[in-house]
Design an enzyme around this catalytic site. Structure first.
Site, PDB file in Angstrom:
ATOM      1  N   LYS C 116       0.445  -0.713   0.363  1.00  0.00           N
ATOM      2  CA  LYS C 116      -0.226  -0.324   0.026  1.00  0.00           C
ATOM      3  C   LYS C 116       1.189   1.168   0.248  1.00  0.00           C
ATOM      4  CE  LYS C 116      -4.178  -2.231   0.971  1.00  0.00           C
ATOM      5  NZ  LYS C 116      -5.755  -2.532   1.506  1.00  0.00           N
ATOM      6  N   ARG C 292      -7.612  -7.643 -11.136  1.00  0.00           N
ATOM      7  CA  ARG C 292      -8.328  -8.419 -11.340  1.00  0.00           C
ATOM      8  C   ARG C 292      -9.547  -8.320 -12.322  1.00  0.00           C
ATOM      9  NH1 ARG C 292     -12.035  -8.187  -7.480  1.00  0.00           N
ATOM     10  NH2 ARG C 292     -11.616  -7.928  -5.702  1.00  0.00           N
TER      11      ARG C 292
END
Lengths: 508, 171, 508, 171
Positions: C116, C292
């Site tokens: 992150k 994805r």
């Protein structure tokens, strides 16, 4: 505003209409014949009323009865669907007289378009091309010969009040003119009580292309582009697509304008269709106007993104059209297959009966307008169409691929269907290449109906046979076993569960 | 067990069974498959080399003849048990499989009867017209025969597979 | 070119992927766990192989086993769907090493977007706004206090390696900063073995809006506009729509550009999603990138008309993108409802079990991506989503009306579902007006879960109760009757037929 | 016949039946309806004034308790036949409807058992945790009681409606 609609139809189109009612918060009243109590349109409606016997004339064509029920249930409007009373001018008038909104064409438009000679003349006046021929009835054999030769053979003699192929004679040879004219005339008298006969040039191997139009009560008319309907068997459409592979943007604009002009010529209101014949050189001729929703309307809905039934109701409510011509855009490509309970390998004999099991195709770009369900008995009284399978995809190639996929997914047991026949059509090179006309199915008849396997680059014939044997055999021996000791387990999958739990050799 | 598929016969035998895995011999060739079947007739078969097949079976209402759909094809598959064999043998000694009745495979309405009881009819002659879903079908006799009995009348509504006319074949 | 694909997933997404394979003429290999033999994805595939026990780690997460099967069956590529191995960089690498195409994000993109702090820094470098906060780990309590005060409360401490809510602490009050920083750090160590903690401004009541992107192997990246995903329960999306009611054309263009920049910053290939938080003043902040296909991808497909799985496969085949940014246009409006087997009235307890009967919604503008069927036993090992119900219509109002209609049509018996809960959401004024943020479901919790009837201007409570009594009672007495004399008629509708044939009083 | 719907009782009687048209009295009010029902539980009911209703019934696996869905609502409808009455009466004389077992309505896996056999447990105390579909549910005792027996162990997979722990209520 319309709050309750009587849907004067059955099967898939009744449900199609009710779905839009449901979305608009309008109550739907189903009417049904005695054999249609278990038709899904009865289940789907908010209210339902039986209107008589199985024969259409006793129920779905029974104007008095339908008006009576409409008043008893206090409906604001009647939607006739297609077929039955949808193009019945008397019914349209009767609704008006009784103060009920008829969600269809105005009486005058139905009447004018029903008279073929009058419609031809009106189209000529409106600048819409018609097939070369006469604008009035032919009086004598001499006139018939003169006019036919003037137009140039082949020609067709047609009954002005005609329909259903009656009173039509095709002439290739000069010597047959007299005889053909006379038979056409006598058939016209015996079939329609009206011997008026006219003559038209016969367009060979034409394309059947139609334009959807919508008109409101303020004289606004727009067209929603075309549908290609040349895949026909004995003048019955089998499969339709939109856009037409034949169409060019210029031709679309031009034909669209003519379609709008045709509708304006009869002060049309509501949804209607202008049918054209188009030859290989892209000459087009007005054929007729259908003053109702068509079976194949969904492919237009998919491509232009408009719910035609909702717009019909909006128009009936007196609202102006939501869009102008320039707001209408085609996107992607749509194909419709008419799914029928018929034996395609046996001369398309209808196959009513009980549906044992259905697996419906799902996923992206699939639309199924149907009314049958597991355990439903298809009655023998009405036509054999049990649903319409529609796909949308971003282009024609993808739409064809998708139709292959969804025909593969669609499983119906218990009655014979034309699914395998449709699947074969999708593979014919002329169709894949978009180069076909109304002779297409006839020309490819032997390929399509011979007992040949669908080409889906799969398993051999004998492997499928072995699978069939194994499935039936195992079911048989499991049933033998289960009939001995009764199991209390009534879950629907009990059979395979039980089967799975036991092991070892089974004695047979 | 003997199994008829279409017009062909096959000798089928269950060799072993472990849960859903079965080993079956068809005309001597062994097939090892993993099979599951739902109550409504959906059937999934995975072969030893991993091919996934689906079959939809329609169980017989009476008798032992299944209708089995595999991909776009439909097969009639009959289990020839002792009773079936017995009936078949009796029929054979009774004079072969000559046509002894006219029936409609689907329900419909009798539009027209073209013969009368006792008529002698030539092979290929139509004897009755049945209508269903707005389409009419003519039924013809396959061999020369005599009309033994007419069991329906014009206007009658019939079920599928009902005998309409019984025939006495002429040898 | 890819000829066979192993779909390393189960349920609806496995079938979703296989449908595109089927259309493209690509063979699909299903893998399944021992309890999934009867899952429809196994039936749908061309080939199928069991890969282990029910627990995901033994089957759908078992990299060695899946690679082994892929090689044994000679597949060209693996599609991971969503969840399971879809964002597993090691799996992506393993595929590459084994010479199998991974139809997902490149390993490097998965890794970079998984960290992150690194992702934040990368976004800042690419000019994509991030939530104000630190770009690096905080070393000391003093720094924590100083930085938090500098950003302005409320703030959140977050674990850099985080996920699933672990290591996150929200601070409204200055005196809580020290304590929150320290707990966040210790939780990060215990959960991820990595104590790196950073701080971000806390955006109150934000909108969750995400952009779909597609990138090819030649560096072309386009975005396919946004999805509004603010209808969430405990950070789980329940319902999504596209376009977002909050969006303006200007903001869409700007955010779209940033989404493309974000994807380009990691040299992205394939389908991906850039998630943003948007506040009421239309300030937007990069939240994270999902490398994805998303569960909610169908609403984008409906609105922009692109089959995302086909495009994924095209990209994996090394083809350049079929379209440019200027070719992408939104048309109409799409809404997706996640259909789950859960007891919405009982704290959303999962409800596995056997499905007795399903009636699937059909007709215009409906798409159902599902994998369950009559008699299917929903296993308890996987999540409770049994399908996705998607509608499309020409505008948001019509799409909402359509979603009401299709939720009304969708009938599932045997297991409890959230259909009634979803139906209630569609009626909440904030939703109808398009004015809601991520607090929406929480704020309306009592209305949505209390035992209140769905407002469909229908029948009273007591009428429904009477109908329920009549249905059960009649079935009961018919069964009593039928158990006495056995009937040979085993047609599925025998019950009502038989029932209909008899008349007169039944003794009970 | 007595019928229980939810927590309420109703007196239901069949007054007449002609084909699919039935006349039923519910607590004295007469309903004339036209009803058809498919084998799979789909049921269509048209009332005398023409309203078309659908109900989906799930027949009981055992006992007489139906689950009936009407529109967006689900009802438990139990036919109180003589056997049900007998069982119910016996139970009542046995000490009311006190909770005598812990069960999970759905299948799942036992994550944790929080008590031991013989424990005295206070009302409201959780005794077992079950997991299904990635979610955990705690089950509590309703009244003070003693743990009579524990029939499962941690890690066990259970079916829905299976007794997990049997209880001895404390009076």
């Amino acid at each position: 505003m319309i709050k309750k609609i009587l849907v004067a139809n059955r099967g898939e189109i009744a449900i199609r209409v009710m779905r839009s009612c449901q979305e608009m918060g309008i109550k739907a009243l189903a009417v049904y014949s005695e054999v249609d109590r278990t038709s899904r349109h009865v289940f789907y409606a908010d209210e339902a009323c039986c209107i008589g016997g199985a024969a259409a004339k006793d129920s779905y064509l029974n104007i008095d009865k339908i008006i009576d029920v409409a008043k008893r249930f206090n409906v604001d409007a009647i939607h006739p669907g297609y077929g039955f009373l949808s193009e019945n001018a008397d019914f349209a008038k009767r609704c008006k007289d009784e103060g009920i909104i008829f969600i269809g064409a105005p009486e005058h438009a139905i009447r004018k378009m029903g008279d073929k000679i009058a419609a031809r003349q009106m189209m000529i006046d409106a600048g819409v091309p018609v097939v070369p021929g006469t604008q009035e009835g032919i009086d004598s054999v001499e006139d018939a010969v003169k006019i036919a030769k003037g137009i140039g053979l082949p020609v067709m003699f047609k009954a002005s009040a005609g329909g259903g192929g009656k009173g039509i004679r095709l002439v290739y040879d000069e010597k047959d003119i007299e005889n053909s004219f006379l038979t056409s005339k006598s058939e016209a008298i015996s079939s329609f009580g009206n011997g008026t006969v006219y003559v038209e040039k016969y367009i060979e191997s034409p394309h059947h292309i139609e334009f959807q139009i919508l008109g409101d009560q303020f004289g606004n008319v727009v067209h929603l582009c075309e549908r290609e309907c040349s895949v026909q068997r004995r003048h019955q459409k089998v499969l339709e697509e939109s856009p037409s592979p034949l169409m060019t943007p210029e031709l679309r604009e031009e034909m669209g304008k003519k379609a709008v002009a045709a509708a304006k010529a009869v002060n049309y209101e509501g949804a209607g269709t202008i049918e054209f014949l188009v030859d290989d050189n892209l000459n087009y001729y007005f054929l007729e106007m259908n003053t109702r929703l068509q079976v194949e309307h969904p492919i237009t809905e998919e491509v232009v993104g408009v719910d035609l039934v909702k717009e019909q109701i909006n128009i009936a409510n007196g609202l102006p059209l939501r869009f102008k011509q320039e707001d209408i855009h085609q996107r992607g490509h749509s194909i419709e297959c008419r799914i029928c309970a018929e034996d395609a390998e046996n001369n398309f004999t209808p196959a009513p009966g009980i549906i044992k099991q259905i697996t419906e195709p799902l996923g992206m770009g699939v639309r199924l307008d149907s009314f049958v369900y597991d355990g439903y008995e298809i009655p023998m009284y009405y036509d054999s169409m049990i649903g319409k399978l529609i796909v949308w995809a971003v282009n024609r190639k993808y739409a064809i691929e998708r139709m292959r996929r969804v025909l593969y997914e669609y499983k119906i047991t218990g009655v014979k269907t034309n699914i395998s026949y449709l699947r074969k059509i999708i593979d014919v090179p002329e169709f894949v290449n978009g180069k076909y006309n109304t002779n297409f199915l006839e020309v490819n008849k032997s390929y399509l109906t011979e007992d040949k396997k669908v080409n889906d680059n799969s398993e051999s014939e004998s492997e499928s046979e072995n699978i069939a044997i194994i499935a039936a055999y195992i079911d048989y021996i499991v049933n033998l076993e289960e009939n001995a000791p009764k199991t209390a387990d009534n879950r629907p999958i009990s059979k395979w569960r039980e089967f799975g739990k036991r092991s070892g050799m089974i004695r047979i | 067990m003997e199994v008829r598929i279409g017009n062909e016969m096959a000798e089928v035998e269950l060799l072993s069974k472990e849960d859903n895995k079965v080993s079956i011999s068809i005309n001597g060739t062994v097939y090892d498959v993993d099979i599951v079947m739902a109550e409504n007739g959906l059937c999934s078969i995975i072969t030893k080399d991993g091919k996934s097949y689906n079959a939809e079976i329609r169980r017989p209402d009476k008798g032992n003849e299944y209708t089995v759909n595999v991909l776009f094809d439909s097969y009639q598959v009959e289990m020839i048990d002792l009773q079936t064999k017995y009936l078949r043998n009796r029929k054979n000694s009774d004079g072969g499989v000559a046509q002894d009745r006219i029936f409609s495979p689907m329900p419909g309405k009798i539009v027209k009867i073209l013969v009368e009881k006792g008529d002698k009819v030539e092979a290929g002659k139509p004897v009755i017209i049945v209508e269903a879903m707005k389409m009419q079908s003519e039924y013809k006799v396959k061999n020369d025969c005599i009309i033994k009995d007419i069991l329906v009348s014009e206007g009658t509504t019939i079920r599928g597979d009902e005998t309409l006319i019984s025939l006495e074949p002429l040898a």
